[in-house]
Design an enzyme around this catalytic site. Structure first.
Site, PDB file in Angstrom:
ATOM      1  N   ASN A  69       9.567  -0.735   7.258  1.00  0.00           N
ATOM      2  CA  ASN A  69      10.354   0.505   7.321  1.00  0.00           C
ATOM      3  C   ASN A  69      11.278   0.398   8.528  1.00  0.00           C
ATOM      4  OD1 ASN A  69       9.358   1.940   9.747  1.00  0.00           O
ATOM      5  ND2 ASN A  69       7.405   1.969   8.667  1.00  0.00           N
ATOM      6  N   ASP A 127      -1.720  -2.102   9.543  1.00  0.00           N
ATOM      7  CA  ASP A 127      -1.289  -0.740   9.183  1.00  0.00           C
ATOM      8  C   ASP A 127      -2.425   0.113   8.626  1.00  0.00           C
ATOM      9  OD1 ASP A 127       1.370  -0.500   9.951  1.00  0.00           O
ATOM     10  OD2 ASP A 127       2.137  -1.425   8.116  1.00  0.00           O
ATOM     11  N   ASN A 178      -2.403   6.797   3.466  1.00  0.00           N
ATOM     12  CA  ASN A 178      -1.617   6.116   2.436  1.00  0.00           C
ATOM     13  C   ASN A 178      -2.378   5.463   1.282  1.00  0.00           C
ATOM     14  OD1 ASN A 178       0.539   4.782   5.052  1.00  0.00           O
ATOM     15  ND2 ASN A 178       0.446   6.826   4.172  1.00  0.00           N
ATOM     16  N   ARG A 234       0.026  -4.640   2.663  1.00  0.00           N
ATOM     17  CA  ARG A 234      -0.885  -3.503   2.782  1.00  0.00           C
ATOM     18  C   ARG A 234      -1.860  -3.366   1.609  1.00  0.00           C
ATOM     19  NH1 ARG A 234       1.157   2.029   5.184  1.00  0.00           N
ATOM     20  NH2 ARG A 234      -1.115   2.085   5.386  1.00  0.00           N
ATOM     21  N   ARG A 242       8.624   4.281  -1.664  1.00  0.00           N
ATOM     22  CA  ARG A 242       7.304   3.658  -1.783  1.00  0.00           C
ATOM     23  C   ARG A 242       6.649   3.983  -3.136  1.00  0.00           C
ATOM     24  NH1 ARG A 242       5.209   2.185   3.294  1.00  0.00           N
ATOM     25  NH2 ARG A 242       6.953   1.447   4.540  1.00  0.00           N
ATOM     26  N   HIS A 258       8.521   8.197   3.422  1.00  0.00           N
ATOM     27  CA  HIS A 258       7.369   8.867   2.801  1.00  0.00           C
ATOM     28  C   HIS A 258       7.631  10.361   2.850  1.00  0.00           C
ATOM     29  CE1 HIS A 258       3.920   5.722   3.615  1.00  0.00           C
ATOM     30  NE2 HIS A 258       4.195   5.753   2.328  1.00  0.00           N
ATOM     31  N   ASP A 264       5.637  12.596   3.687  1.00  0.00           N
ATOM     32  CA  ASP A 264       5.028  13.201   4.886  1.00  0.00           C
ATOM     33  C   ASP A 264       5.842  13.009   6.160  1.00  0.00           C
ATOM     34  OD1 ASP A 264       4.462  10.626   5.840  1.00  0.00           O
ATOM     35  OD2 ASP A 264       2.294  10.809   5.625  1.00  0.00           O
ATOM     36  N   CYS A 324       0.087  10.772   9.243  1.00  0.00           N
ATOM     37  CA  CYS A 324      -0.299   9.473   8.658  1.00  0.00           C
ATOM     38  C   CYS A 324      -1.593   8.926   9.216  1.00  0.00           C
ATOM     39  CB  CYS A 324       0.724   8.389   8.930  1.00  0.00           C
ATOM     40  SG  CYS A 324       2.390   8.854   9.062  1.00  0.00           S
TER      41      CYS A 324
HETATM   42  N1  ARG Z   1       3.906   0.927   9.099  1.00  0.00           N
HETATM   43  C1  ARG Z   1       3.395   1.789   8.072  1.00  0.00           C
HETATM   44  C2  ARG Z   1       4.182   1.589   6.786  1.00  0.00           C
HETATM   45  O1  ARG Z   1       5.374   1.379   6.842  1.00  0.00           O
HETATM   46  C3  ARG Z   1       3.458   3.219   8.522  1.00  0.00           C
HETATM   47  C4  ARG Z   1       2.847   4.180   7.552  1.00  0.00           C
HETATM   48  C5  ARG Z   1       2.948   5.588   8.007  1.00  0.00           C
HETATM   49  N2  ARG Z   1       2.305   6.449   7.122  1.00  0.00           N
HETATM   50  C6  ARG Z   1       2.802   7.580   6.590  1.00  0.00           C
HETATM   51  N3  ARG Z   1       2.031   8.290   5.861  1.00  0.00           N
HETATM   52  N4  ARG Z   1       4.062   7.944   6.765  1.00  0.00           N
HETATM   53  O2  ARG Z   1       3.668   1.617   5.703  1.00  0.00           O
END
Ligand code: ARG
Length: 292
Positions: free
Chosen positions: A36, A80, A86, A110, A161, A190, A192, A286
């Site tokens: 990201n 992560d 997530n 991930r 995503r 995301h 959130d 998160c």
């Molecule tokens: N580095 C993680 C990713 O890019 C951060 C995730 C953050 N989570 C969230 N729910 N926004 O997947």
């Protein structure tokens, strides 16, 4: 049913707000790759000690306001995994049945995280289910799929995503309406990161992350929409805050303007520092998962 007509909230079954918090220890947290825009330039840059302290601080904050925190240990090679919002979507049906939908992570790096949460929810007696094999597309759990507080209604962000069609299927299978909203700015990858429901009537948003239709859908269902300013949203993840009880709002330190709006609306912001996690594109919301 994918819903664009404003379903009257009162017509939807009431669901209790989840009372338990899950967190994942940042034992192996680092910025090891870039998936990201926030991670760019931060590879290898996490202060591990400081991250541990910030994570403990967040955990203690939940405990201080009376919430029980369960911990899943972070696993080696999964930097992560500490972002435990997530990998799953826990749910409670109107009949009181508990389940959790397992994510299909978008980034290859991930994918192995999900298994750890499958085991956790099995141990809690939840019915665990994966996405149907024939269904194409990814799904990143409560990073993108967020319950309307107190109602059997799901808000579903898509575009970066999670794929939109996943919501159709979940809605058909589990019987809740979904309001699918398109995300339009890669910094807000995301749901959130730009949408934080505080209670049944109120949501905190960064409006610049949505299209017209999305904003219209949000305004049609929340009586009060509090807007966070761009700088605090983009740089400090103001909308990645979390209100577990409709009263306190845990939020990254330094969101001055957002906090003022929250206080004016009758909430009690509690500032926490998640600075090391911001380097990876995550903050309060998160770093936890709510479950029943
Ligand atoms: N580095 C993680 C990713 O890019 C951060 C995730 C953050 N989570 C969230 N729910 N926004 O997947």
């Amino acid at each position: 049913m994918l819903s664009s007509d404003p379903v009257a909230l009162e017509a939807l079954p009431a669901i209790p707000r989840p009372g338990r918090v899950l967190m994942t220890s940042p034992d192996h947290f680092e910025v090891a790759y870039v998936i990201n825009p926030h991670m760019a330039g931060n590879v290898g840059d996490v202060d591990v000690e400081r991250a541990r302290g910030q994570w403990e601080g967040l955990k203690t904050t939940y405990e201080r306001i009376g919430l029980e925190v369960a911990v899943v240990a972070g696993a080696p090679g999964l930097p992560d995994m500490t972002f435990c919002a997530n990998q799953t979507l826990p749910y409670q049906t109107p009949g009181g049945h508990l389940g959790a939908v397992m994510s299909r992570m978008h980034a290859e790096q991930r994918k192995p995280e999900v298994e750890h949460y499958r085991r956790f929810f099995e141990s809690q007696g939840y019915e665990v289910q994966g996405l149907d094999k024939d269904l194409p597309g990814d799904f990143e759990g409560m990073g993108d799929a967020i319950w309307h507080p107190g109602r059997y209604l799901l808000w579903g962000g898509y575009g970066y995503r999670t794929d939109r069609q996943v919501y159709d299927r979940l809605s058909d299978k589990l019987g809740f309406p979904v309001v699918a909203v398109s995300l339009t700015d890669p910094d807000f990858y995301h749901l959130d990161t730009c949408f934080c429901p505080l209670d049944e009537e109120t949501v905190l948003v960064y409006p610049g992350a949505f299209d017209e239709q999305g904003l219209q859908d949000i305004r049609a269902r929340f009586r009060r929409v509090i807007e966070a300013p761009e700088d605090e949203s983009r740089r400090l993840f103001a909308c990645n805050a979390h209100s577990p009880d409709g009263e306190h709002v845990l939020i990254q330190r330094g969101c001055t303007e957002t906090n003022r709006s929250l206080i004016d609306a009758g909430y009690q912001p509690i500032e926490v520092d998640t600075g090391e996690f911001l380097k990876s594109g995550g903050s309060v919301f998160c770093l936890k998962l709510m479950f029943w």
